[in-house]
Design an enzyme around this catalytic site. Structure first.
Site, PDB file in Angstrom:
ATOM      1  CD  GLU A 133      -0.375   4.262   4.958  1.00 44.89           C
ATOM      2  OE1 GLU A 133       0.798   4.690   4.900  1.00 44.89           O
ATOM      3  OE2 GLU A 133      -0.895   3.887   6.037  1.00 44.89           O
ATOM      4  CG  ASP A 170      -5.553   0.838   5.911  1.00 45.41           C
ATOM      5  OD1 ASP A 170      -5.551   1.935   5.318  1.00 45.41           O
ATOM      6  OD2 ASP A 170      -4.505   0.186   6.118  1.00 45.41           O
TER       7      ASP A 170
END
Length: 454
Positions: free
Chosen positions: A156, A92
């Site tokens: 994250e 991500d």
């Protein structure tokens, strides 16, 4: 770089690495469906899973984590009796922050001036490619001497804790003798660095309400309480005159006694405009690695274009607080919330919503794994010795792993050196650093396997 078979193999694999990073960067994998469709993260996760399967990983799975994101897991068994090393990255990314500000499209990997530009190129899709390169180099030169687990996180950057909660519920999944977190970076290009500390973080959404609706500023301004002005005052209370973070009850005088960050280098790395002062007190290293730092990362208010002469009834901001090692993130959240409550002006109605939190981390750099890493870095960076530095950013999973597996040795390396400009526009990765750190990781795995046999 000193010629050796592993280094030669990595060099030969760099065109493939560039092509794969191009494919992975193309996914707009921001883990917030309000920014990009969820399908973008799903596509990136499937791509990572396919890459692991192609490398012979077993038990490849997409893990549905409690925050709604997906992490990717795989196991590559090593020789009988060999230690297990967990390799971490995340797919991500941060939002592009305005695609018009990029010199090239943020989700198209673009080579320019010797660097590869694109969102996630360094943080941290490049970290996953680094792991692949290291493993491929070992396979081509006698095999991987350890058992390898790979986990690639899907949220994250949001700080919502999905993988941490999943690991806590399935503690057997990520057990390992050593953990290499590929989400850090060298102090500067060409200087091999391990990250010894991470600041934790807490993220709050703050809203102030003062009126039932907006009012004409000519008719009511001067007596009617302006929510936006109240919010500005409240946010200003979080800083001293010199810009230092001041939160009631939160210590902010710690000192960093390791590698220092000269002010002129920091100004250059941070691209501070001439004549503008740095904020805070103490050394730069004190400020960014050892002390708390508050940042207003978003604010809801009328845009200048199209604004009307109105007293604002409501205003909202997102506030990030970086928490240094030695401070509990939950305690810091309570202190920040209490500070906001105590400093809200004019009796405005305050609401606070916590949207993310992660604990700070301090590594044990005296462990045998660090000796193995130092030896590996000498090979990949001839003439340079491994340095230890702090990192102002947060990787919440580190503290979770340290708690779940207290005997595991945790190391942090990666591609996010200052020129990478992670989280900003025109993020990029140095292909030379990708190459050298892949060589580093491969040699580390060899050295670590040997150390466990000794």
């Amino acid at each position: 770089m000193t010629a050796n078979p592993i280094a030669e193999t990595v060099t030969s694999l760099m065109p493939r690495a560039q092509a794969e990073l191009t494919e992975l960067v193309a996914f707009r994998s921001v883990a917030d469906p309000a920014v990009f469709p969820r399908s973008e993260c799903e596509g990136a996760a499937e791509w990572v899973a396919g890459a692991l399967r192609a490398e012979g990983f077993q038990d490849v799975a997409l893990l549905d984590t409690p925050d709604g994101s997906r992490s990717v897991y795989g196991l590559l068994p090593g020789p009988e009796g060999a230690p297990t090393v967990l390799l971490y990255a995340h797919y991500d990314v941060q939002p592009p922050l305005g695609e018009d500000a990029w010199l090239s499209p943020p989700f198209e990997l673009t080579e320019r001036n010797g660097r590869w530009y694109g969102r996630g190129s360094a943080d941290c899709k490049g970290g996953f490619i680094m792991h692949l390169l290291a493993l491929r180099a070992l396979k081509a030169n006698g095999g991987v001497p350890v058992s390898v687990k790979v986990v690639v996180e899907g949220s994250e950057e949001q700080g919502t804790g999905g993988l941490e909660r999943y690991a806590e519920a399935h503690p057997e999944l990520l057990t390992a003798d050593a953990v290499v977190i590929g989400d850090s970076g060298n102090f500067r290009v060409g200087l091999p660095t391990v990250t010894a500390t991470l600041r934790g973080m807490t993220m709050l959404r703050v809203r102030l309400d003062t009126l039932e609706g907006n009012l004409h500023s000519g008719q009511f301004g001067g007596a009617a309480p302006d929510a936006l002005a109240a919010l500005i005052r409240l946010l200003d209370s979080l800083r001293a005159d010199d810009g230092s973070t001041v939160i009631d009850g939160l210590a902010s005088d710690a000192v960093w006694d390791g590698l220092q960050y000269p002010q002129d280098e920091f100004r250059r790395d941070a691209k501070v405009i001439d004549g503008v002062e740095l904020i805070g007190g103490g050394t730069v290293a004190d400020r960014i690695w050892a002390r708390p730092a508050v940042t207003v990362i978003g604010i809801d208010c009328p845009a200048v274009v199209g604004s009307t002469p109105s007293v604002q009834a409501s205003a909202r901001a997102q506030v990030s607080l970086r928490v240094p090692p030695g401070t509990d993130a939950a305690d810091a959240t309570e202190l920040l919330t209490a500070h906001l409550q105590a400093h809200t002006p004019w009796g405005a109605r305050l609401s606070v919503e916590q949207v993310g939190q992660g604990q700070p981390f301090r590594a044990d750099t005296s462990s045998p794994a660090y000796t193995a890493m130092a030896d590996a870095m000498r090979v990949a960076y001839p003439g340079e010795e491994m340095q230890s530095a702090g990192l102002g950013g947060s990787i919440p999973l580190c503290n979770t792993l340290a708690t779940l597996y207290p005997d595991a040795e945790i190391l942090l390396i990666g591609l996010s050196e200052p020129e990478a400009q992670i989280h900003a526009v025109n993020e990029s990765v140095s292909p030379e650093e990708l190459e050298r750190l892949s060589v580093t990781e491969a040699h580390f795995l060899v050295n670590y396997a040997r150390s466990k046999k000794a």
